[in-house]
Design a protein around this motif. Structure first.
Motif, PDB file in Angstrom:
ATOM      1  N   UNK A 149     -13.617 -10.020  15.198  1.00  0.00           N
ATOM      2  CA  UNK A 149     -12.954  -8.910  16.377  1.00  0.00           C
ATOM      3  C   UNK A 149     -11.552  -8.368  15.791  1.00  0.00           C
ATOM      4  N   UNK A 150     -11.413  -6.905  15.977  1.00  0.00           N
ATOM      5  CA  UNK A 150     -10.019  -6.356  15.228  1.00  0.00           C
ATOM      6  C   UNK A 150      -9.507  -5.385  16.117  1.00  0.00           C
ATOM      7  N   UNK A 151      -8.225  -5.378  15.740  1.00  0.00           N
ATOM      8  CA  UNK A 151      -7.390  -4.386  16.177  1.00  0.00           C
ATOM      9  C   UNK A 151      -6.212  -3.944  15.227  1.00  0.00           C
ATOM     10  N   UNK A 152      -5.274  -2.939  15.334  1.00  0.00           N
ATOM     11  CA  UNK A 152      -4.249  -2.768  14.314  1.00  0.00           C
ATOM     12  C   UNK A 152      -3.016  -3.362  15.182  1.00  0.00           C
ATOM     13  N   UNK A 153      -2.052  -3.734  14.525  1.00  0.00           N
ATOM     14  CA  UNK A 153      -0.841  -4.303  15.192  1.00  0.00           C
ATOM     15  C   UNK A 153       0.282  -3.266  14.878  1.00  0.00           C
ATOM     16  N   UNK A 154       0.480  -2.525  13.901  1.00  0.00           N
ATOM     17  CA  UNK A 154       1.522  -1.512  13.750  1.00  0.00           C
ATOM     18  C   UNK A 154       1.406  -0.565  14.716  1.00  0.00           C
ATOM     19  N   UNK A 155       2.662   0.074  14.914  1.00  0.00           N
ATOM     20  CA  UNK A 155       2.551   1.209  15.626  1.00  0.00           C
ATOM     21  C   UNK A 155       3.002   2.346  14.800  1.00  0.00           C
ATOM     22  N   UNK A 156       3.000   3.600  15.178  1.00  0.00           N
ATOM     23  CA  UNK A 156       3.129   4.822  14.245  1.00  0.00           C
ATOM     24  C   UNK A 156       4.838   5.136  14.261  1.00  0.00           C
ATOM     25  N   UNK A 157       5.058   5.536  13.099  1.00  0.00           N
ATOM     26  CA  UNK A 157       6.533   5.749  12.680  1.00  0.00           C
ATOM     27  C   UNK A 157       7.116   7.117  13.219  1.00  0.00           C
ATOM     28  N   UNK A 158       6.152   7.886  13.824  1.00  0.00           N
ATOM     29  CA  UNK A 158       6.470   9.030  14.440  1.00  0.00           C
ATOM     30  C   UNK A 158       5.554   9.811  15.247  1.00  0.00           C
ATOM     31  N   UNK A 159       6.163  10.420  16.354  1.00  0.00           N
ATOM     32  CA  UNK A 159       5.548  10.875  17.519  1.00  0.00           C
ATOM     33  C   UNK A 159       4.970  12.535  17.135  1.00  0.00           C
ATOM     34  N   UNK A 160       4.474  12.591  16.086  1.00  0.00           N
ATOM     35  CA  UNK A 160       3.995  13.993  15.458  1.00  0.00           C
ATOM     36  C   UNK A 160       3.249  14.759  16.291  1.00  0.00           C
ATOM     37  N   UNK A 161       2.466  14.174  17.599  1.00  0.00           N
ATOM     38  CA  UNK A 161       1.819  14.864  18.320  1.00  0.00           C
ATOM     39  C   UNK A 161       2.549  15.104  19.771  1.00  0.00           C
ATOM     40  N   UNK A 174       0.838  -1.335   0.048  1.00  0.00           N
ATOM     41  CA  UNK A 174       0.082  -0.094   0.001  1.00  0.00           C
ATOM     42  C   UNK A 174       1.065   1.283  -0.064  1.00  0.00           C
ATOM     43  N   UNK A 175       0.487   2.318  -0.695  1.00  0.00           N
ATOM     44  CA  UNK A 175       1.195   3.607  -0.872  1.00  0.00           C
ATOM     45  C   UNK A 175       0.793   4.588   0.343  1.00  0.00           C
ATOM     46  N   UNK A 176       1.805   4.958   1.108  1.00  0.00           N
ATOM     47  CA  UNK A 176       1.672   5.807   2.124  1.00  0.00           C
ATOM     48  C   UNK A 176       1.317   7.124   1.582  1.00  0.00           C
ATOM     49  N   UNK A 177       1.055   8.131   2.604  1.00  0.00           N
ATOM     50  CA  UNK A 177       0.918   9.636   2.185  1.00  0.00           C
ATOM     51  C   UNK A 177       2.125  10.290   1.417  1.00  0.00           C
ATOM     52  N   UNK A 178       3.259   9.636   1.703  1.00  0.00           N
ATOM     53  CA  UNK A 178       4.512  10.228   0.996  1.00  0.00           C
ATOM     54  C   UNK A 178       4.842   9.370  -0.273  1.00  0.00           C
ATOM     55  N   UNK A 179       3.760   8.779  -0.762  1.00  0.00           N
ATOM     56  CA  UNK A 179       4.185   8.239  -2.102  1.00  0.00           C
ATOM     57  C   UNK A 179       4.938   6.957  -2.145  1.00  0.00           C
ATOM     58  N   UNK A 223       0.675  15.216  11.513  1.00  0.00           N
ATOM     59  CA  UNK A 223      -0.292  16.331  11.879  1.00  0.00           C
ATOM     60  C   UNK A 223      -0.029  17.700  11.185  1.00  0.00           C
ATOM     61  N   UNK A 224       1.184  17.889  11.062  1.00  0.00           N
ATOM     62  CA  UNK A 224       1.594  19.382  10.786  1.00  0.00           C
ATOM     63  C   UNK A 224       1.453  19.524   9.125  1.00  0.00           C
ATOM     64  N   UNK A 225       1.269  18.329   8.589  1.00  0.00           N
ATOM     65  CA  UNK A 225       1.108  18.302   7.054  1.00  0.00           C
ATOM     66  C   UNK A 225      -0.343  19.041   6.713  1.00  0.00           C
ATOM     67  N   UNK A 226      -1.479  18.881   7.975  1.00  0.00           N
ATOM     68  CA  UNK A 226      -2.703  19.413   7.642  1.00  0.00           C
ATOM     69  C   UNK A 226      -3.335  18.744   6.498  1.00  0.00           C
ATOM     70  N   UNK A 227      -3.285  17.376   6.163  1.00  0.00           N
ATOM     71  CA  UNK A 227      -3.629  16.594   5.174  1.00  0.00           C
ATOM     72  C   UNK A 227      -4.888  15.810   5.756  1.00  0.00           C
ATOM     73  N   UNK A 228      -6.025  16.293   5.426  1.00  0.00           N
ATOM     74  CA  UNK A 228      -7.016  15.370   6.122  1.00  0.00           C
ATOM     75  C   UNK A 228      -7.712  14.593   5.084  1.00  0.00           C
ATOM     76  N   UNK A 229      -7.243  13.547   4.732  1.00  0.00           N
ATOM     77  CA  UNK A 229      -7.640  12.627   3.774  1.00  0.00           C
ATOM     78  C   UNK A 229      -7.853  11.328   4.484  1.00  0.00           C
ATOM     79  N   UNK A 230      -9.221  10.819   4.621  1.00  0.00           N
ATOM     80  CA  UNK A 230      -9.492   9.532   5.395  1.00  0.00           C
ATOM     81  C   UNK A 230      -8.534   8.422   4.790  1.00  0.00           C
ATOM     82  N   UNK A 231      -8.569   8.299   3.750  1.00  0.00           N
ATOM     83  CA  UNK A 231      -8.143   6.889   3.088  1.00  0.00           C
ATOM     84  C   UNK A 231      -6.528   6.869   3.280  1.00  0.00           C
ATOM     85  N   UNK A 232      -5.986   7.768   3.856  1.00  0.00           N
ATOM     86  CA  UNK A 232      -4.302   7.824   4.236  1.00  0.00           C
ATOM     87  C   UNK A 232      -4.056   6.933   5.499  1.00  0.00           C
TER      88      UNK A 232
END
Ligand code: AHN
Ligand code: ZN
Length: 332
Positions: free
Chosen positions: A121-133, A94-99, A187-196
């Protein structure tokens, strides 16, 4: 035999037959009722759920493409093979926001795969690559442990899987651990696209592990492990699956957790369940800790910060959420 006697015996026989029939009907009814009451819901072991969270975090941030991610997927698959009937690893790109095209793995465990009545029953198992918040800008490129955001839901579901292996519920169960949920734009990119967001759940929902897959309903656990969680009725869950929300919230209140499963509207959260509803067409809800923060209802305090580590995790919260979902599942 003359007609008088015949009539007499006929009436007696009819009476007896009717009486017996009534008797068996009543018996059957009481049996069904007692069966319903007699359901024993196994007790979640909160220590075990906590251990499963700790173990995931011990690999390091499960960022797709890293050694920690690969090592953790191996461990998850092994645990699920130990507890369930079949495990499928669904690899995808899958392509991430940075293409950039990235490799993901959805991990799916099935219990009673041939049973037509199923719960997802579902969860996500990956963790976020950056602590942008993170309040400290110096941390904005640091990957997070995701003890709550990711590992908590997986920990609860692994403990449930362990319970299913000891005492099977009546219905079939599929546990899906989605990958690449949390590689959304900083969050700093202000890109509000759900499918990202939710790239793994988008893939699975369009192409489930079994062709034509169906389930009665789905429950997503996201950020369920922080201390004193408050679950509000998330907007999309209400729109797509109100009866599932009601079932889970009523169950929580019944077993004494009404103070945590609040009868309050929550905001719209663009999470994995949205894609499951939209593309897989399975009514699914999000059980997600939502709290008032700066005049808004938002995520738990350490969301997308380096402080989302094991210190955030409360055994009691894991046990509570696990017990609520267990009660729902074993009553189906
Ligand atoms: C957004 O923040 C747009 N979606 C949140 C879904 C999420 C992120 N769940 C955990 N991390
Ligand atoms: Zn996140």
């Amino acid at each position: 035999m003359n007609l008088k006697y015949f009539t007499f015996y006929f009436l007696v026989a009819t009476f007896l037959l009717t009486a017996c029939n009534q008797g068996s009907k009543t018996q059957r009814r009481t049996k069904i009722n007692s069966e319903k009451k007699a359901v024993v819901v196994p007790k979640i072991n909160a220590d075990s759920a906590y251990y499963f969270v700790e173990k995931q975090v011990s690999f390091g941030p499960r960022v797709p493409g890293t050694k920690a991610h690969a090592a953790c997927s191996g461990w998850l698959v092994n645990k699920l093979k130990q507890y369930s009937d079949t495990v499928i690893v669904q690899k995808f790109k899958a392509r991430t926001y940075d293409n950039v095209s990235r490799n993901g793995k959805n991990i799916i465990a099935s219990f009673k795969p041939d049973e037509p009545q199923r719960i997802l029953l579902m969860s996500h198992w990956d963790s976020r690559p950056f602590a942008d918040y993170d309040p400290d800008e110096a941390n904005h490129n640091t990957p997070i442990d995701g003890a709550n955001d990711g590992a908590s839901g997986v920990g609860v579901l692994l403990e449930m899987a362990r319970q299913f292996s000891i005492q099977s519920p009546l219905v079939g169960i599929d546990i899906v651990f989605f990958d690449l949920e949390d590689w959304g734009p900083p969050t700093q990119m202000n890109l509000h696209e759900n499918e990202l967001w939710g790239l793994g759940s988008q893939y699975w929902s369009k192409q489930p592990h079994v062709y034509g897959y169906e389930a009665s309903f789905g429950i997503l656990l996201d950020m369920v492990g922080a201390e004193n969680p408050t679950f509000r009725k998330e907007y999309f869950s209400q729109q797509y699956a109100r009866y599932v929300l009601d079932l889970v919230w009523t169950t929580a209140a019944d077993i004494g957790y009404g103070d945590h499963f609040l009868d309050e509207d929550g905001p719209a959260i663009n999470d994995d369940h949205v894609f499951v509803n939209k593309y897989a067409k399975i009514p699914a809800i999000d059980v997600i800790d939502l709290k008032p923060r700066n005049a808004e209802i938002s995520f738990f305090e350490h969301w997308h910060t380096v402080k989302d580590n094991i210190d955030c995790i409360s055994k009691e919260s894991l046990g509570m959420v696990g017990q609520v979902v267990m009660t729902v599942v074993y009553n189906e």
